[in-house]
Design a protein around this motif. Structure first.
Motif, mmCIF file in Angstrom:
data_model
loop_
_atom_site.group_PDB
_atom_site.id
_atom_site.type_symbol
_atom_site.label_atom_id
_atom_site.label_comp_id
_atom_site.label_asym_id
_atom_site.label_seq_id
_atom_site.Cartn_x
_atom_site.Cartn_y
_atom_site.Cartn_z
ATOM 1 N N ASP A 159 0.805 -1.217 0.000
ATOM 2 C CA ASP A 159 0.000 0.000 0.000
ATOM 3 C C ASP A 159 0.845 1.278 0.000
ATOM 4 O OD1 ASP A 159 0.993 -0.301 2.568
ATOM 5 O OD2 ASP A 159 -0.894 0.230 3.565
ATOM 6 N N PHE A 160 2.030 1.232 -0.603
ATOM 7 C CA PHE A 160 2.909 2.411 -0.666
ATOM 8 C C PHE A 160 2.338 3.379 -1.702
ATOM 9 C CE2 PHE A 160 6.914 4.749 -1.175
ATOM 10 C CZ PHE A 160 7.346 4.786 0.136
ATOM 11 N N THR A 161 2.063 4.610 -1.292
ATOM 12 C CA THR A 161 1.390 5.563 -2.178
ATOM 13 C C THR A 161 2.381 6.390 -2.997
ATOM 14 O OG1 THR A 161 1.348 7.350 -0.558
ATOM 15 C CG2 THR A 161 -0.519 5.803 -0.535
ATOM 16 N N TYR A 162 1.858 6.995 -4.033
ATOM 17 C CA TYR A 162 2.664 7.857 -4.893
ATOM 18 C C TYR A 162 3.191 9.052 -4.101
ATOM 19 C CZ TYR A 162 4.107 10.756 -8.786
ATOM 20 O OH TYR A 162 4.842 11.528 -9.633
ATOM 21 N N SER A 210 2.396 13.799 -21.841
ATOM 22 C CA SER A 210 3.181 12.773 -21.140
ATOM 23 C C SER A 210 2.295 11.747 -20.458
ATOM 24 C CB SER A 210 4.112 13.422 -20.127
ATOM 25 O OG SER A 210 3.378 13.939 -19.039
ATOM 26 N N GLY A 211 1.040 12.085 -20.243
ATOM 27 C CA GLY A 211 0.124 11.142 -19.608
ATOM 28 C C GLY A 211 0.569 10.781 -18.215
ATOM 29 N N SER A 212 0.622 9.491 -17.923
ATOM 30 C CA SER A 212 0.983 9.064 -16.574
ATOM 31 C C SER A 212 2.476 8.810 -16.425
ATOM 32 C CB SER A 212 0.208 7.800 -16.206
ATOM 33 O OG SER A 212 0.579 6.743 -17.053
ATOM 34 N N ARG A 213 3.253 9.010 -17.487
ATOM 35 C CA ARG A 213 4.703 8.805 -17.394
ATOM 36 C C ARG A 213 5.337 9.949 -16.605
ATOM 37 N NH1 ARG A 213 6.210 8.531 -23.434
ATOM 38 N NH2 ARG A 213 4.670 10.176 -23.325
ATOM 39 N N VAL A 214 6.131 9.583 -15.624
ATOM 40 C CA VAL A 214 6.796 10.568 -14.770
ATOM 41 C C VAL A 214 8.261 10.175 -14.624
ATOM 42 C CG1 VAL A 214 6.866 11.544 -12.438
ATOM 43 C CG2 VAL A 214 4.686 10.981 -13.470
ATOM 44 N N ALA A 215 9.123 11.183 -14.636
ATOM 45 C CA ALA A 215 10.543 10.946 -14.397
ATOM 46 C C ALA A 215 10.941 11.701 -13.134
ATOM 47 C CB ALA A 215 11.368 11.430 -15.579
ATOM 48 N N PHE A 216 11.765 11.072 -12.334
ATOM 49 C CA PHE A 216 12.364 11.728 -11.179
ATOM 50 C C PHE A 216 13.843 11.863 -11.490
ATOM 51 C CE2 PHE A 216 8.507 10.055 -9.345
ATOM 52 C CZ PHE A 216 8.102 11.078 -8.503
ATOM 53 N N ASN A 262 22.489 13.385 -12.378
ATOM 54 C CA ASN A 262 21.761 13.199 -13.638
ATOM 55 C C ASN A 262 21.140 11.813 -13.746
ATOM 56 O OD1 ASN A 262 22.102 15.775 -14.641
ATOM 57 N ND2 ASN A 262 24.039 15.268 -15.619
ATOM 58 N N HIS A 263 20.916 11.159 -12.621
ATOM 59 C CA HIS A 263 20.265 9.853 -12.608
ATOM 60 C C HIS A 263 18.759 10.055 -12.762
ATOM 61 C CE1 HIS A 263 18.667 6.140 -10.613
ATOM 62 N NE2 HIS A 263 19.460 5.644 -11.558
ATOM 63 N N ILE A 264 18.148 9.233 -13.608
ATOM 64 C CA ILE A 264 16.719 9.368 -13.887
ATOM 65 C C ILE A 264 15.997 8.074 -13.513
ATOM 66 C CG2 ILE A 264 14.983 9.751 -15.677
ATOM 67 C CD1 ILE A 264 17.147 11.264 -17.247
ATOM 68 N N LEU A 265 14.909 8.233 -12.776
ATOM 69 C CA LEU A 265 14.002 7.123 -12.463
ATOM 70 C C LEU A 265 12.709 7.387 -13.221
ATOM 71 C CD1 LEU A 265 14.445 6.987 -8.594
ATOM 72 C CD2 LEU A 265 15.173 5.247 -10.210
ATOM 73 N N ARG A 266 12.304 6.456 -14.084
ATOM 74 C CA ARG A 266 11.067 6.622 -14.843
ATOM 75 C C ARG A 266 10.046 5.593 -14.378
ATOM 76 N NH1 ARG A 266 14.860 7.889 -19.002
ATOM 77 N NH2 ARG A 266 14.417 9.928 -19.855
ATOM 78 N N ILE A 267 8.846 6.089 -14.063
ATOM 79 C CA ILE A 267 7.760 5.199 -13.666
ATOM 80 C C ILE A 267 6.450 5.728 -14.255
ATOM 81 C CG2 ILE A 267 8.856 4.492 -11.502
ATOM 82 C CD1 ILE A 267 6.812 6.325 -10.065
ATOM 83 N N HIS A 268 5.419 4.918 -14.145
ATOM 84 C CA HIS A 268 4.081 5.365 -14.486
ATOM 85 C C HIS A 268 3.375 5.748 -13.198
ATOM 86 C CE1 HIS A 268 4.751 3.450 -18.398
ATOM 87 N NE2 HIS A 268 3.867 4.334 -18.804
ATOM 88 N N LYS A 269 2.795 6.928 -13.204
ATOM 89 C CA LYS A 269 2.053 7.396 -12.049
ATOM 90 C C LYS A 269 0.779 6.550 -11.942
ATOM 91 C CE LYS A 269 0.450 11.765 -10.151
ATOM 92 N NZ LYS A 269 0.316 13.198 -10.413
ATOM 93 N N PRO A 270 0.536 5.974 -10.772
ATOM 94 C CA PRO A 270 -0.620 5.088 -10.649
ATOM 95 C C PRO A 270 -1.945 5.854 -10.707
ATOM 96 C CG PRO A 270 0.400 5.431 -8.514
ATOM 97 C CD PRO A 270 1.270 6.109 -9.526
ATOM 98 N N HIS A 271 -2.934 5.218 -11.324
ATOM 99 C CA HIS A 271 -4.272 5.810 -11.365
ATOM 100 C C HIS A 271 -5.278 4.729 -11.677
ATOM 101 C CE1 HIS A 271 -4.158 5.603 -15.783
ATOM 102 N NE2 HIS A 271 -2.916 6.005 -15.672
ATOM 103 N N PRO A 272 -6.487 4.769 -11.266
ATOM 104 C CA PRO A 272 -7.055 5.678 -10.286
ATOM 105 C C PRO A 272 -6.600 5.400 -8.859
ATOM 106 C CG PRO A 272 -8.751 4.160 -11.013
ATOM 107 C CD PRO A 272 -7.492 3.874 -11.807
ATOM 108 N N ASN A 309 -4.017 5.167 -5.936
ATOM 109 C CA ASN A 309 -2.771 5.904 -5.780
ATOM 110 C C ASN A 309 -1.632 5.014 -5.286
ATOM 111 O OD1 ASN A 309 -1.354 8.268 -5.987
ATOM 112 N ND2 ASN A 309 -1.802 8.913 -3.911
ATOM 113 N N ILE A 310 -1.756 3.707 -5.437
ATOM 114 C CA ILE A 310 -0.796 2.741 -4.898
ATOM 115 C C ILE A 310 0.235 2.371 -5.970
ATOM 116 C CG2 ILE A 310 -0.547 0.475 -3.810
ATOM 117 C CD1 ILE A 310 -2.227 2.553 -2.207
ATOM 118 N N ILE A 311 1.513 2.402 -5.570
ATOM 119 C CA ILE A 311 2.604 2.041 -6.487
ATOM 120 C C ILE A 311 2.604 0.519 -6.676
ATOM 121 C CG2 ILE A 311 5.108 2.070 -6.830
ATOM 122 C CD1 ILE A 311 3.945 4.836 -6.937
ATOM 123 N N LYS A 312 2.738 0.075 -7.912
ATOM 124 C CA LYS A 312 2.771 -1.358 -8.226
ATOM 125 C C LYS A 312 4.055 -1.989 -7.674
ATOM 126 C CE LYS A 312 -0.817 -1.309 -11.051
ATOM 127 N NZ LYS A 312 -2.039 -1.975 -10.799
#
Length: 85
Positions: free
Chosen positions: A17-20, A41-47, A53-63, A65-68
């Motif tokens: 149940d870890f949330t975004y 960009s839709g649900s694609r998010v980069a941190f 310059n390290h990049i983490l790319r994930i899809h923002k969860p919806h509907p 709010n729980i990370i897969k």
């Protein structure tokens, strides 16, 4: 133990149940900033970590709010590789 340290500990335990918002708090505390390019960009998010310059790319969860689970595993592995965890 601070609230931030508790969140990092919680992340490493890979809860179901870890949330975004919790993830965003952890990554911001580790020097990453959220970036989603443009309106399409839709649900694609980069941190992005500005220092390394390290990049983490994930899809923002919806509907929900729980990370897969696979995304948590990816983030934990990447942060360990970068010696952030």
């Amino acid at each position: 133990m601070s609230k931030f340290e508790k969140l990092i500990d919680r992340l490493q335990r890979k809860p179901k149940d870890f949330t975004y918002e919790e993830l965003k708090t952890v990554l911001t505390g580790l020097g990453y900033s959220e970036s989603n390019k443009g309106k399409t960009s839709g649900s694609r998010v980069a941190f992005i970590n500005v220092e390394t310059n390290h990049i983490l790319r994930i899809h923002k969860p919806h509907p929900p709010n729980i990370i897969k689970a696979y995304a948590l595993e990816y983030i934990i592995n990447e942060l360990k590789t970068q010696k952030k965890l």
